[in-house]
Design a protein around this motif. Structure first.
Motif, PDB file in Angstrom:
ATOM      1  N   GLY A 108      76.600  -6.616 -41.005  1.00 13.83           N
ATOM      2  CA  GLY A 108      75.914  -5.704 -40.096  1.00 13.83           C
ATOM      3  C   GLY A 108      76.025  -6.076 -38.628  1.00 13.83           C
ATOM      4  N   VAL A 109      76.685  -7.191 -38.338  1.00 13.43           N
ATOM      5  CA  VAL A 109      76.839  -7.650 -36.962  1.00 13.43           C
ATOM      6  C   VAL A 109      78.320  -7.888 -36.707  1.00 13.43           C
ATOM      7  CG1 VAL A 109      76.271  -9.460 -35.296  1.00 13.43           C
ATOM      8  CG2 VAL A 109      74.602  -8.805 -37.039  1.00 13.43           C
ATOM      9  N   VAL A 110      78.852  -7.221 -35.696  1.00 15.82           N
ATOM     10  CA  VAL A 110      80.254  -7.420 -35.333  1.00 15.82           C
ATOM     11  C   VAL A 110      80.276  -8.174 -34.016  1.00 15.82           C
ATOM     12  CG1 VAL A 110      82.429  -6.308 -34.738  1.00 15.82           C
ATOM     13  CG2 VAL A 110      80.934  -5.279 -36.464  1.00 15.82           C
ATOM     14  N   ASP A 111      80.693  -9.439 -34.070  1.00 16.68           N
ATOM     15  CA  ASP A 111      80.778 -10.163 -32.802  1.00 16.68           C
ATOM     16  C   ASP A 111      82.217 -10.134 -32.291  1.00 16.68           C
ATOM     17  OD1 ASP A 111      82.263 -12.378 -33.735  1.00 16.68           O
ATOM     18  OD2 ASP A 111      80.534 -13.696 -33.856  1.00 16.68           O
ATOM     19  N   ASN A 112      82.381 -10.485 -31.036  1.00 22.35           N
ATOM     20  CA  ASN A 112      83.697 -10.392 -30.395  1.00 22.35           C
ATOM     21  C   ASN A 112      84.746 -11.260 -31.087  1.00 22.35           C
ATOM     22  OD1 ASN A 112      82.951  -8.498 -28.520  1.00 22.35           O
ATOM     23  ND2 ASN A 112      82.394 -10.019 -26.960  1.00 22.35           N
ATOM     24  N   HIS A 113      84.334 -12.447 -31.591  1.00 26.31           N
ATOM     25  CA  HIS A 113      85.282 -13.326 -32.271  1.00 26.31           C
ATOM     26  C   HIS A 113      85.842 -12.643 -33.518  1.00 26.31           C
ATOM     27  CE1 HIS A 113      84.417 -16.670 -29.661  1.00 26.31           C
ATOM     28  NE2 HIS A 113      83.126 -16.582 -29.936  1.00 26.31           N
ATOM     29  N   GLU A 114      84.972 -11.978 -34.275  1.00 24.48           N
ATOM     30  CA  GLU A 114      85.418 -11.293 -35.483  1.00 24.48           C
ATOM     31  C   GLU A 114      86.366 -10.144 -35.141  1.00 24.48           C
ATOM     32  OE1 GLU A 114      81.738 -11.820 -38.602  1.00 24.48           O
ATOM     33  OE2 GLU A 114      81.507 -10.344 -37.015  1.00 24.48           O
ATOM     34  N   MET A 115      86.021  -9.366 -34.115  1.00 28.65           N
ATOM     35  CA  MET A 115      86.870  -8.247 -33.708  1.00 28.65           C
ATOM     36  C   MET A 115      88.230  -8.756 -33.234  1.00 28.65           C
ATOM     37  SD  MET A 115      87.247  -5.003 -33.522  1.00 28.65           S
ATOM     38  CE  MET A 115      85.690  -4.149 -33.551  1.00 28.65           C
ATOM     39  N   GLU A 116      88.228  -9.816 -32.418  1.00 22.77           N
ATOM     40  CA  GLU A 116      89.480 -10.394 -31.937  1.00 22.77           C
ATOM     41  C   GLU A 116      90.307 -10.933 -33.100  1.00 22.77           C
ATOM     42  OE1 GLU A 116      88.488 -13.323 -28.976  1.00 22.77           O
ATOM     43  OE2 GLU A 116      87.480 -11.831 -27.730  1.00 22.77           O
ATOM     44  N   PHE A 117      89.628 -11.546 -34.089  1.00 21.38           N
ATOM     45  CA  PHE A 117      90.339 -12.067 -35.249  1.00 21.38           C
ATOM     46  C   PHE A 117      91.009 -10.929 -36.013  1.00 21.38           C
ATOM     47  CE2 PHE A 117      90.808 -13.273 -39.651  1.00 21.38           C
ATOM     48  CZ  PHE A 117      91.409 -14.519 -39.559  1.00 21.38           C
ATOM     49  N   CYS A 118      90.286  -9.838 -36.232  1.00 17.18           N
ATOM     50  CA  CYS A 118      90.867  -8.691 -36.960  1.00 17.18           C
ATOM     51  C   CYS A 118      92.078  -8.145 -36.222  1.00 17.18           C
ATOM     52  CB  CYS A 118      89.823  -7.577 -37.130  1.00 17.18           C
ATOM     53  SG  CYS A 118      88.722  -7.844 -38.511  1.00 17.18           S
ATOM     54  N   ILE A 119      91.963  -8.020 -34.921  1.00 18.82           N
ATOM     55  CA  ILE A 119      93.075  -7.502 -34.116  1.00 18.82           C
ATOM     56  C   ILE A 119      94.265  -8.465 -34.202  1.00 18.82           C
ATOM     57  CG2 ILE A 119      93.813  -7.029 -31.737  1.00 18.82           C
ATOM     58  CD1 ILE A 119      90.940  -5.842 -31.316  1.00 18.82           C
ATOM     59  N   HIS A 170      95.573 -13.422 -48.799  1.00 19.18           N
ATOM     60  CA  HIS A 170      94.570 -12.429 -48.391  1.00 19.18           C
ATOM     61  C   HIS A 170      93.164 -13.029 -48.470  1.00 19.18           C
ATOM     62  CE1 HIS A 170      92.774  -8.631 -47.545  1.00 19.18           C
ATOM     63  NE2 HIS A 170      92.383  -8.378 -48.780  1.00 19.18           N
ATOM     64  N   ILE A 171      92.869 -13.757 -49.535  1.00 21.34           N
ATOM     65  CA  ILE A 171      91.563 -14.406 -49.690  1.00 21.34           C
ATOM     66  C   ILE A 171      91.340 -15.398 -48.545  1.00 21.34           C
ATOM     67  CG2 ILE A 171      90.196 -15.975 -51.144  1.00 21.34           C
ATOM     68  CD1 ILE A 171      90.379 -13.151 -52.327  1.00 21.34           C
ATOM     69  N   VAL A 172      92.375 -16.168 -48.224  1.00 20.36           N
ATOM     70  CA  VAL A 172      92.281 -17.134 -47.123  1.00 20.36           C
ATOM     71  C   VAL A 172      92.041 -16.409 -45.790  1.00 20.36           C
ATOM     72  CG1 VAL A 172      93.596 -18.835 -45.784  1.00 20.36           C
ATOM     73  CG2 VAL A 172      93.585 -18.943 -48.280  1.00 20.36           C
ATOM     74  N   ASN A 173      92.735 -15.283 -45.575  1.00 18.73           N
ATOM     75  CA  ASN A 173      92.535 -14.516 -44.349  1.00 18.73           C
ATOM     76  C   ASN A 173      91.094 -14.020 -44.255  1.00 18.73           C
ATOM     77  OD1 ASN A 173      95.249 -14.845 -43.825  1.00 18.73           O
ATOM     78  ND2 ASN A 173      95.820 -12.777 -44.421  1.00 18.73           N
ATOM     79  N   LEU A 174      90.565 -13.532 -45.371  1.00 12.67           N
ATOM     80  CA  LEU A 174      89.181 -13.069 -45.392  1.00 12.67           C
ATOM     81  C   LEU A 174      88.225 -14.227 -45.085  1.00 12.67           C
ATOM     82  CD1 LEU A 174      89.223 -10.725 -48.529  1.00 12.67           C
ATOM     83  CD2 LEU A 174      88.997 -10.014 -46.135  1.00 12.67           C
ATOM     84  N   PHE A 207      98.003  -2.313 -44.782  1.00  5.79           N
ATOM     85  CA  PHE A 207      96.794  -1.553 -44.477  1.00  5.79           C
ATOM     86  C   PHE A 207      95.631  -2.033 -45.331  1.00  5.79           C
ATOM     87  CE2 PHE A 207      93.661   1.655 -45.332  1.00  5.79           C
ATOM     88  CZ  PHE A 207      93.332   2.095 -44.061  1.00  5.79           C
ATOM     89  N   ASP A 208      95.873  -2.221 -46.630  1.00 11.56           N
ATOM     90  CA  ASP A 208      94.798  -2.667 -47.526  1.00 11.56           C
ATOM     91  C   ASP A 208      94.233  -4.010 -47.082  1.00 11.56           C
ATOM     92  OD1 ASP A 208      94.952  -0.380 -49.094  1.00 11.56           O
ATOM     93  OD2 ASP A 208      96.239  -1.308 -50.608  1.00 11.56           O
ATOM     94  N   GLN A 209      95.092  -4.902 -46.615  1.00 13.89           N
ATOM     95  CA  GLN A 209      94.606  -6.212 -46.160  1.00 13.89           C
ATOM     96  C   GLN A 209      93.770  -6.069 -44.890  1.00 13.89           C
ATOM     97  OE1 GLN A 209      96.851  -9.744 -46.171  1.00 13.89           O
ATOM     98  NE2 GLN A 209      97.612  -9.421 -48.246  1.00 13.89           N
ATOM     99  N   ILE A 210      94.253  -5.307 -43.925  1.00 10.64           N
ATOM    100  CA  ILE A 210      93.473  -5.176 -42.684  1.00 10.64           C
ATOM    101  C   ILE A 210      92.193  -4.386 -42.961  1.00 10.64           C
ATOM    102  CG2 ILE A 210      94.547  -3.112 -41.656  1.00 10.64           C
ATOM    103  CD1 ILE A 210      93.540  -6.348 -39.814  1.00 10.64           C
ATOM    104  N   PHE A 211      92.255  -3.428 -43.874  1.00 11.22           N
ATOM    105  CA  PHE A 211      91.044  -2.679 -44.247  1.00 11.22           C
ATOM    106  C   PHE A 211      89.992  -3.642 -44.800  1.00 11.22           C
ATOM    107  CE2 PHE A 211      88.175  -0.419 -46.975  1.00 11.22           C
ATOM    108  CZ  PHE A 211      87.946   0.783 -46.324  1.00 11.22           C
ATOM    109  N   ASP A 212      90.390  -4.516 -45.723  1.00 12.88           N
ATOM    110  CA  ASP A 212      89.435  -5.476 -46.289  1.00 12.88           C
ATOM    111  C   ASP A 212      88.875  -6.400 -45.212  1.00 12.88           C
ATOM    112  OD1 ASP A 212      89.599  -4.472 -48.873  1.00 12.88           O
ATOM    113  OD2 ASP A 212      90.969  -6.035 -49.588  1.00 12.88           O
ATOM    114  N   LEU A 213      89.721  -6.824 -44.275  1.00 11.37           N
ATOM    115  CA  LEU A 213      89.242  -7.683 -43.182  1.00 11.37           C
ATOM    116  C   LEU A 213      88.192  -6.958 -42.338  1.00 11.37           C
ATOM    117  CD1 LEU A 213      92.613  -9.284 -42.065  1.00 11.37           C
ATOM    118  CD2 LEU A 213      90.634 -10.541 -42.921  1.00 11.37           C
ATOM    119  N   VAL A 214      88.473  -5.709 -41.986  1.00  9.36           N
ATOM    120  CA  VAL A 214      87.526  -4.936 -41.173  1.00  9.36           C
ATOM    121  C   VAL A 214      86.248  -4.667 -41.966  1.00  9.36           C
ATOM    122  CG1 VAL A 214      87.126  -2.736 -39.989  1.00  9.36           C
ATOM    123  CG2 VAL A 214      89.311  -3.919 -39.709  1.00  9.36           C
ATOM    124  N   ASP A 215      86.417  -4.312 -43.237  1.00  9.18           N
ATOM    125  CA  ASP A 215      85.261  -4.044 -44.093  1.00  9.18           C
ATOM    126  C   ASP A 215      84.369  -5.284 -44.174  1.00  9.18           C
ATOM    127  OD1 ASP A 215      83.654  -2.500 -45.756  1.00  9.18           O
ATOM    128  OD2 ASP A 215      84.891  -2.811 -47.528  1.00  9.18           O
TER     129      ASP A 215
END
Length: 142
Positions: free
Chosen positions: A88-99, A16-20, A74-82
């Protein structure tokens, strides 16, 4: 803290830490707020800050461990999204990574974008994690 014989929970935490860390690096660098967030997640789970920073610096040595239940996933994806929202900036790479990570964590492809958007909106609205989790249960089919 982490020896040769790691238990499954320790492997999941390190994964999880590595994913973050990978998400934080998605925009090219780890911002101080992102690193602080990763350290806080580690500390909440019993790791020392130095251990977390060391792990983030040596991410190639840790394999992805998929949680075996929806609540942990869910907790892991929640932490990633959080964390995606931390600077304060969500770029497309971050959104694609979360998905992409939501898919790798075992969420159905047809719901991952909606799941990530719902979590993102809940965090922005200041809702508690458990309330967001409850609201997403219909997406997860529970």
């Amino acid at each position: 803290m982490f020896g040769f014989f790691e238990n499954e929970q320790t492997k999941k935490l390190k994964s999880h830490i590595v994913n973050l860390a990978a998400l934080a690096k998605a925009d090219g660098h780890i911002d101080e707020r992102e690193m602080n967030f990763i350290v806080a997640v580690g500390q909440k789970n019993g790791m020392r800050a130095a251990e977390v920073r060391s792990l983030v610096g040596n991410t190639s040595s840790v394999k992805l461990v998929i949680p075996d239940n929806d609540s942990e996933r869910f907790d892991q994806i929640f932490d990633l999204v959080d964390m995606m929202l931390a600077d304060g900036v969500v770029d497309n790479h971050e959104m694609e990574f979360c998905i992409g990570m939501a898919e790798k964590l075992g969420f159905r492809r047809d719901i991952v974008a909606v799941l990530v958007r719902n979590i993102s909106q809940g965090v922005k609205d200041g809702l508690p994690r458990e309330q967001i989790k409850e609201q997403t249960q219909t997406l997860l089919g529970n």
